[in-house]
Motif scaffolding. Structure first.
Motif, PDB file in Angstrom:
ATOM      1  N   MET A   1      37.675  20.871  40.991  1.00 53.78           N
ATOM      2  CA  MET A   1      36.713  21.567  40.129  1.00 53.78           C
ATOM      3  C   MET A   1      37.208  21.533  38.685  1.00 53.78           C
ATOM      4  O   MET A   1      36.459  21.306  37.752  1.00 53.78           O
ATOM      5  CB  MET A   1      36.577  23.028  40.557  1.00 53.78           C
ATOM      6  N   LYS A   2      38.501  21.788  38.545  1.00 52.97           N
ATOM      7  CA  LYS A   2      39.076  21.833  37.206  1.00 52.97           C
ATOM      8  C   LYS A   2      38.940  20.481  36.506  1.00 52.97           C
ATOM      9  O   LYS A   2      38.610  20.417  35.328  1.00 52.97           O
ATOM     10  CB  LYS A   2      40.548  22.232  37.314  1.00 52.97           C
ATOM     11  N   LYS A   3      39.177  19.403  37.266  1.00 54.39           N
ATOM     12  CA  LYS A   3      39.038  18.072  36.661  1.00 54.39           C
ATOM     13  C   LYS A   3      37.631  17.885  36.115  1.00 54.39           C
ATOM     14  O   LYS A   3      37.441  17.383  35.012  1.00 54.39           O
ATOM     15  CB  LYS A   3      39.316  16.988  37.720  1.00 54.39           C
ATOM     16  N   VAL A   4      36.636  18.286  36.928  1.00 55.24           N
ATOM     17  CA  VAL A   4      35.245  18.127  36.506  1.00 55.24           C
ATOM     18  C   VAL A   4      34.991  18.935  35.229  1.00 55.24           C
ATOM     19  O   VAL A   4      34.430  18.426  34.253  1.00 55.24           O
ATOM     20  CB  VAL A   4      34.281  18.587  37.624  1.00 55.24           C
ATOM     21  N   GLY A   5      35.440  20.201  35.245  1.00 59.44           N
ATOM     22  CA  GLY A   5      35.192  21.057  34.091  1.00 59.44           C
ATOM     23  C   GLY A   5      35.832  20.527  32.818  1.00 59.44           C
ATOM     24  O   GLY A   5      35.224  20.564  31.751  1.00 59.44           O
ATOM     25  N   ILE A   6      37.061  20.002  32.944  1.00 59.84           N
ATOM     26  CA  ILE A   6      37.764  19.512  31.756  1.00 59.84           C
ATOM     27  C   ILE A   6      37.044  18.308  31.169  1.00 59.84           C
ATOM     28  O   ILE A   6      36.787  18.238  29.964  1.00 59.84           O
ATOM     29  CB  ILE A   6      39.232  19.158  32.103  1.00 59.84           C
ATOM     30  N   ILE A   7      36.682  17.352  32.019  1.00 60.25           N
ATOM     31  CA  ILE A   7      36.013  16.155  31.501  1.00 60.25           C
ATOM     32  C   ILE A   7      34.635  16.513  30.946  1.00 60.25           C
ATOM     33  O   ILE A   7      34.212  15.998  29.910  1.00 60.25           O
ATOM     34  CB  ILE A   7      35.915  15.061  32.587  1.00 60.25           C
ATOM     35  N   ALA A   8      33.943  17.452  31.602  1.00 62.85           N
ATOM     36  CA  ALA A   8      32.630  17.852  31.085  1.00 62.85           C
ATOM     37  C   ALA A   8      32.748  18.437  29.686  1.00 62.85           C
ATOM     38  O   ALA A   8      31.845  18.289  28.863  1.00 62.85           O
ATOM     39  CB  ALA A   8      31.971  18.856  32.028  1.00 62.85           C
TER      40      ALA A   8
ATOM     41  N   LEU B   1      40.223  24.957  26.162  1.00 62.24           N
ATOM     42  CA  LEU B   1      40.554  24.854  27.581  1.00 62.24           C
ATOM     43  C   LEU B   1      41.476  26.005  27.976  1.00 62.24           C
ATOM     44  O   LEU B   1      42.558  26.161  27.408  1.00 62.24           O
ATOM     45  CB  LEU B   1      41.240  23.515  27.885  1.00 62.24           C
ATOM     46  N   ASP B   2      41.024  26.794  28.928  1.00 62.74           N
ATOM     47  CA  ASP B   2      41.836  27.920  29.384  1.00 62.74           C
ATOM     48  C   ASP B   2      42.615  27.506  30.626  1.00 62.74           C
ATOM     49  O   ASP B   2      42.022  27.137  31.632  1.00 62.74           O
ATOM     50  CB  ASP B   2      40.917  29.119  29.689  1.00 62.74           C
ATOM     51  N   GLU B   3      43.915  27.560  30.550  1.00 60.72           N
ATOM     52  CA  GLU B   3      44.782  27.206  31.679  1.00 60.72           C
ATOM     53  C   GLU B   3      44.420  25.863  32.306  1.00 60.72           C
ATOM     54  O   GLU B   3      44.207  25.787  33.516  1.00 60.72           O
ATOM     55  CB  GLU B   3      44.673  28.266  32.776  1.00 60.72           C
ATOM     56  N   PRO B   4      44.329  24.801  31.529  1.00 62.63           N
ATOM     57  CA  PRO B   4      43.879  23.543  32.133  1.00 62.63           C
ATOM     58  C   PRO B   4      44.875  22.966  33.139  1.00 62.63           C
ATOM     59  O   PRO B   4      44.480  22.203  34.015  1.00 62.63           O
ATOM     60  CB  PRO B   4      43.710  22.608  30.938  1.00 62.63           C
ATOM     61  N   PHE B   5      46.149  23.342  33.027  1.00 57.67           N
ATOM     62  CA  PHE B   5      47.141  22.715  33.921  1.00 57.67           C
ATOM     63  C   PHE B   5      47.241  23.399  35.277  1.00 57.67           C
ATOM     64  O   PHE B   5      47.729  22.804  36.235  1.00 57.67           O
ATOM     65  CB  PHE B   5      48.522  22.721  33.257  1.00 57.67           C
ATOM     66  N   ALA B   6      46.748  24.644  35.353  1.00 56.36           N
ATOM     67  CA  ALA B   6      46.868  25.372  36.616  1.00 56.36           C
ATOM     68  C   ALA B   6      46.070  24.674  37.700  1.00 56.36           C
ATOM     69  O   ALA B   6      45.007  24.113  37.440  1.00 56.36           O
ATOM     70  CB  ALA B   6      46.366  26.803  36.425  1.00 56.36           C
ATOM     71  N   ASN B   7      46.568  24.677  38.912  1.00 57.63           N
ATOM     72  CA  ASN B   7      45.902  24.079  40.083  1.00 57.63           C
ATOM     73  C   ASN B   7      45.877  22.556  40.110  1.00 57.63           C
ATOM     74  O   ASN B   7      45.330  21.970  41.031  1.00 57.63           O
ATOM     75  CB  ASN B   7      44.449  24.556  40.228  1.00 57.63           C
ATOM     76  N   LEU B   8      46.403  21.908  39.067  1.00 65.84           N
ATOM     77  CA  LEU B   8      46.371  20.437  39.091  1.00 65.84           C
ATOM     78  C   LEU B   8      47.647  19.895  39.725  1.00 65.84           C
ATOM     79  O   LEU B   8      48.716  20.485  39.611  1.00 65.84           O
ATOM     80  CB  LEU B   8      46.236  19.889  37.674  1.00 65.84           C
ATOM     81  N   ASP B   9      47.504  18.753  40.383  1.00 66.96           N
ATOM     82  CA  ASP B   9      48.689  18.120  40.970  1.00 66.96           C
ATOM     83  C   ASP B   9      49.520  17.471  39.866  1.00 66.96           C
ATOM     84  O   ASP B   9      49.020  17.240  38.761  1.00 66.96           O
ATOM     85  CB  ASP B   9      48.264  17.103  42.025  1.00 66.96           C
TER      86      ASP B   9
ATOM     87  N   LEU C   1      46.520  14.566  32.266  1.00 66.77           N
ATOM     88  CA  LEU C   1      45.837  15.504  31.377  1.00 66.77           C
ATOM     89  C   LEU C   1      46.584  15.621  30.055  1.00 66.77           C
ATOM     90  O   LEU C   1      45.976  15.667  28.988  1.00 66.77           O
ATOM     91  CB  LEU C   1      45.715  16.881  32.051  1.00 66.77           C
ATOM     92  N   LYS C   2      47.922  15.631  30.138  1.00 64.31           N
ATOM     93  CA  LYS C   2      48.697  15.719  28.903  1.00 64.31           C
ATOM     94  C   LYS C   2      48.386  14.533  27.996  1.00 64.31           C
ATOM     95  O   LYS C   2      48.255  14.680  26.785  1.00 64.31           O
ATOM     96  CB  LYS C   2      50.195  15.763  29.229  1.00 64.31           C
ATOM     97  N   LYS C   3      48.224  13.368  28.639  1.00 61.72           N
ATOM     98  CA  LYS C   3      47.905  12.166  27.857  1.00 61.72           C
ATOM     99  C   LYS C   3      46.549  12.343  27.156  1.00 61.72           C
ATOM    100  O   LYS C   3      46.397  12.035  25.966  1.00 61.72           O
ATOM    101  CB  LYS C   3      47.878  10.947  28.795  1.00 61.72           C
ATOM    102  N   ILE C   4      45.570  12.850  27.919  1.00 57.82           N
ATOM    103  CA  ILE C   4      44.240  13.038  27.343  1.00 57.82           C
ATOM    104  C   ILE C   4      44.297  14.014  26.172  1.00 57.82           C
ATOM    105  O   ILE C   4      43.749  13.761  25.094  1.00 57.82           O
ATOM    106  CB  ILE C   4      43.260  13.569  28.424  1.00 57.82           C
ATOM    107  N   ILE C   5      45.009  15.132  26.367  1.00 55.28           N
ATOM    108  CA  ILE C   5      45.053  16.135  25.295  1.00 55.28           C
ATOM    109  C   ILE C   5      45.771  15.582  24.068  1.00 55.28           C
ATOM    110  O   ILE C   5      45.349  15.792  22.934  1.00 55.28           O
ATOM    111  CB  ILE C   5      45.722  17.435  25.800  1.00 55.28           C
TER     112      ILE C   5
END
Lengths: 489, 231
Positions: free
Chosen positions: B138-145, B156-164, B171-175
């Protein structure tokens, strides 16, 4: 162990969000419960004599129609009764036998309102039977059999729960049976009636429903016991999703974007599907009025009431919860660049389309004469012109989050009650009734209809003005609405 | 880009956020750290006008957030699951957001193709509704959206939480890429000090609603932060 469960249940009941809403509501709910109880009580006590007045054998007549009584019971349970999910997950790994968890969860359902309510009918009826000199042992056996069947229905409902296919199959069978009986082709009540009657004569027959009930309890118990795992019975069912483009809606611009979303909302969520199903039922609501089967409904002013309802089922049931339908992602909508007007427009169009479709479907009322159908058409015009705006305005004050995945609460959400919405909903029905009544009284039937239709057309002319008013309500209530939607129960 | 003046938020007499003055420059990559209840999500909700400030104001690009809505076209965010529409498939959701942000299907498709490895084959064409995805997906979808439609402010609130771990690295690369784009101001909150240090030019620490540290990221930042939080 059971004592602990009961304390848990008691706390969850006392602290539930719906109970802590407001006092007026609690009183209303209690009054509603008492009302239904009293209705059944009177029915149970009086039906014996009422039937006897018609010169029929009371017990035989009741026995004859019992099969339909139980079917309606099942239907009502299917829509309203909650499934016995107590908060099981946190209990699974604790030192409690799985057996007791299941037994408690199932046993709890036997105390549900949907079972208790029947006591109010069957006890007074049985007492009357005894008073009228029926055999005591016979009455006791019959009474036991009735309750065995009621509990049987209770567990049947639990087993078929969530499986709409099963329910609609059963419903189809019963509608067919009813139809066959109506046309004198095949009469199921001959057999079932005879069976219920037999319980009276041959007492041991009462064992049959009792055994059936016990068997079903065991089946249900095994089913739950076997499925008491996170990835089975306690898992949330997932459906295979299909991406739909609905590209034909693209020509409508932003309106199309929202319409696409709303169509998916209606199609893919249990709660909204129930709403659509109910609005189909509303189309048939007029039959009560126009077949002259109920005396109080023959009043011409009441017939306008029916006219408004026949085409307005979807409008009322869906419209009153705009924007609550979007409650689970309201913060998203509020942080996007959305024009409220387009958003409202989409909901408005949905209601208009549904009203028009209902009106067309209702054309079978032509059978009762064109005057009746005209009433419905005029009702539809009033619905589109005036009521569509009023329900949207009323909805703007409703701050109840909707849980789309559950069908419960579609029959009048308890928390949705609020004074503003009540006041706004008065003109929806009272005004057309008044207009028609006045027109008909002073000038005649046609003028009465014309007045209602003109009111609808005038209402339509104020559409943009109304939208602006609703927009302002949305803006003014924005923070409160977001905060309210964040509270899940 | 973002100017915060005398901002405060009070619930029942308890002040949960109180920022006298904070300026976030255009193109800055802004990291927000703090313990639970420090006011991170409150601050982001105020930035999106989801809650009302008790006093003070926030302006974004000169537009006062709680009086005008003109900041919406250039702002995108993902705070939590209430930003997802459960009954849509990921594709439908992306197109819906795209249409709201004036992007056509091809634009959205191009963005999705660019982030294909971020999705790791678990999102697109998976025959699942968003409500049935795992928290991480879900988080991946929300971040890309939140990246659809080239927004200038991304929250982005807590984007790293729950990610593998793999996705966290992606994600760090994208940011970082977004941080290197001069038009994009990106605001990220996190409990993970190391991630925040890696992706942010500037890190602000909140404690009980107040700014207690405001540092430009350097080689010593991580140590400094760890020392601060190790109480």
């Amino acid at each position: 162990m059971f004592k602990r469960f009961i304390t848990l249940e008691w706390k969850s009941f006392l602290r539930s969000a719906s109970l802590s809403t407001n006092l007026v509501l609690k009183i209303l709910m209690i009054l509603g419960g008492i009302y239904f109880g009293a209705c059944f009580l009177v029915l149970g006590a009086a039906s014996y004599y009422l039937i006897a007045d018609y010169g029929l054998q009371p017990l035989e007549t009741i026995n004859k129609y019992l099969i339909y009584y139980f079917f309606f019971d099942l239907a009502i349970r299917f829509f309203l009764q909650k499934t016995p999910v107590m908060n099981i997950k946190p209990l699974l790994y604790i030192n409690i036998k799985r057996k007791s968890i299941v037994n408690f969860a199932l046993g709890k359902t036997m105390l549900s309102f949907f079972n208790v309510i029947h006591i109010f009918f069957f006890i007074p009826f049985s007492i009357v039977l005894l008073r009228e000199g029926f055999d005591v042992a016979g009455v006791l056996c019959w009474f036991t059999a009735m309750f065995a069947i009621i509990f049987f229905t209770n567990f049947l409902n639990i087993l078929i729960d969530k499986k709409e296919v099963v329910f609609y199959a059963v419903a189809a069978i019963f509608v067919t049976l009813g139809g066959l009986q109506y046309f004198n082709l095949f009469d199921i009540t001959q057999y079932t009636g005879a069976f219920f009657q037999m319980i009276f004569q041959t007492k041991w027959m009462a064992l049959l429903p009792v055994l059936l009930f016990c068997a079903l309890y065991i089946v249900t118990f095994r089913f739950f016991r076997k499925n008491l795992y996170l990835d089975e019975g306690l898992s949330v069912k997932q459906t295979i999703a299909k991406t739909e483009d609905l590209t034909w809606l693209n020509q409508f611009g932003t309106l199309g974007t929202f319409l696409k979303n709303d169509i998916k909302l209606l199609k893919r969520n249990k709660r909204s599907r129930t709403t659509v199903f109910m609005s189909v039922l509303f189309i048939f609501y007029g039959l009560l009025f126009f077949t002259n089967s109920i005396e109080a409904y023959q009043n011409p002013v009441m017939q306008v009431f029916a006219g408004v309802f026949v085409s307005g089922g979807f409008l009322f049931t869906f419209g009153q919860f705009v924007p609550s339908w979007d409650s689970s992602y309201y913060p998203l909508l509020m942080s996007q660049n959305i024009q409220y007007k387009e958003y409202l427009n989409s909901k408005w169009w949905l209601m208009v389309i549904a009203t028009v479709v209902s009106t067309i479907l209702a054309s079978f009322y032509l059978y009762f004469g064109w005057e009746i159908y005209l009433l419905i058409v005029v009702g539809a015009i009033y619905n589109i012109g005036v009521n569509a705006h009023l329900v949207l305005l009323g909805g703007a004050y409703v701050k109840t989050p909707i849980d789309l995945s559950s069908s419960k609460g579609a029959f009048g959400n308890k928390q949705a009650f609020n004074v503003k919405t009540m006041l706004i909903s008065i003109p929806k029905l009272v005004v057309p009734m008044l207009l028609y009544g006045l027109g008909k009284f002073f000038f005649g039937f046609e003028i009465g209809l014309l007045l209602v239709a003109v009111a609808g057309i005038i209402g339509f002319a104020f559409r943009n003005k109304m939208f602006r008013i609703i927009e302002n309500v949305y803006k003014k209530e924005k923070y409160k609405t977001i905060a309210a939607y964040n509270q899940k129960d | 880009m973002i100017q915060v003046t005398n901002l405060s938020k009070t619930y029942n007499g308890v002040t949960v956020l109180n920022i006298e003055n904070l300026e976030i420059k255009k193109g800055e990559s802004f990291g927000l750290v703090g313990n639970n209840g420090a006011g991170k999500t409150t601050f982001f909700s105020l930035l999106l006008d989801l809650i009302q400030p008790s006093s003070g104001k926030i302006s974004s690009n000169g537009i006062q957030i709680n009086t005008s809505e003109d900041w919406k076209p250039f702002t995108a965010a993902f705070l939590d699951e209430s930003f997802l529409i459960g009954y849509l498939t990921p594709e439908e959701y992306f197109y819906f957001i795209g249409e709201l942000r004036g992007q056509n299907k091809a634009d959205v498709d191009a963005l999705l193709a660019k982030h294909e490895d971020f999705f790791n084959g678990e999102i697109l064409k998976n025959k699942k509704y968003l409500r049935d995805l795992s928290k991480g997906n879900m988080k991946k979808v929300g971040i890309i959206a939140a990246l659809i439609g080239n927004p200038e402010v991304i929250i982005l609130d807590e984007p790293f939480a729950n990610l593998d771990p793999t996705t966290q690295i992606r994600l760090k690369k994208i940011i970082k890429e977004l941080a290197d784009t001069p038009e994009v101001t990106i605001l990220v909150s996190s409990h993970d000090l190391q991630h925040t240090v890696e992706v942010s030019d500037r890190i602000v620490t909140l404690e009980k609603g107040k700014i207690v540290k405001d540092i430009q990221t350097s080689g010593e930042t991580l140590k400094e932060l760890e020392a601060f939080f190790a109480i």
